[in-house]
Design an enzyme around this catalytic site. Structure first.
Site, PDB file in Angstrom:
ATOM      1  N   GLY A 119      -9.942   4.943   5.673  1.00  0.00           N
ATOM      2  CA  GLY A 119     -10.469   5.368   4.380  1.00  0.00           C
ATOM      3  C   GLY A 119      -9.863   4.591   3.220  1.00  0.00           C
ATOM      4  O   GLY A 119     -10.560   4.224   2.275  1.00  0.00           O
ATOM      5  N   CYS A 120      -8.575   4.313   3.294  1.00  0.00           N
ATOM      6  CA  CYS A 120      -7.907   3.599   2.205  1.00  0.00           C
ATOM      7  C   CYS A 120      -8.362   2.140   2.136  1.00  0.00           C
ATOM      8  O   CYS A 120      -8.535   1.592   1.047  1.00  0.00           O
ATOM      9  CB  CYS A 120      -6.397   3.684   2.367  1.00  0.00           C
ATOM     10  N   THR A 121      -8.558   1.544   3.287  1.00  0.00           N
ATOM     11  CA  THR A 121      -9.063   0.169   3.312  1.00  0.00           C
ATOM     12  C   THR A 121     -10.467   0.110   2.739  1.00  0.00           C
ATOM     13  O   THR A 121     -10.784  -0.763   1.916  1.00  0.00           O
ATOM     14  CB  THR A 121      -9.042  -0.385   4.754  1.00  0.00           C
TER      15      THR A 121
END
Length: 164
Positions: A46-48
């Protein structure tokens, strides 16, 4: 822990970026609108996705006179690897110890085990005008804050046109 709300001023803080340089928020206050996103962890799915979506829209944010700033608790070295792996050109600030996260009052999710994902938009004076809080809707962090940044830019342009 009191959290930052719409209408509040962004607190003063300085942290090291992915290059090890000190980033002081005072260097952009008064000059740029701010899009500050807190994210859980470098390299997670999700962060990527969120970081790359901000990257892909960075020109649109530039046109709104906004600076994008990512903040999480990983080390400078982790941020450097993350930024280089995904060609992230905006500051990624290392908040080891989560002091700035606490200063903003960013909540933790899932029984305090996962750091929260919250994005703040502030005008050039540092007044928060919008907050988006969602752990899972990572692309909406970008879409929603870009809409607000566009409104800020239009408001500034109108104010200048009216001699304000």
């Amino acid at each position: 822990m009191k959290s930052i709300q719409v209408g509040d001023k962004i607190p003063d803080f300085s942290l090291r970026d992915q290059n090890g340089d000190i980033f002081d928020i005072k260097t952009v206050l008064g000059r740029k609108n701010l899009v500050i996103f807190f994210y859980p962890q470098d390299g997670s799915h999700g962060c990527t996705k969120q970081a790359c979506y901000f990257r892909d829209h960075s020109e649109a944010f530039d046109e709104t006179d906004a600076v994008i700033i990512g903040i999480s608790g990983q080390s400078v070295e982790s941020h450097k690897d993350f930024a280089e792996s995904y060609n992230l050109r905006y500051p990624l600030l290392s908040d080891e110890g989560d002091n700035v996260r606490k200063l903003f009052g960013v909540p933790s999710k899932m029984f305090g085990l996962i750091p929260g994902r919250v994005t703040y938009v502030a005008d050039k004076e540092g007044k928060v005008v919008y907050i988006f809080n969602s752990q899972t809707q990572v692309e909406r962090h970008v879409d929603e804050t870009l809409k607000i940044a566009l409104v800020l830019k239009k408001t500034e342009t109108a104010d200048v046109g009216q001699g304000r």
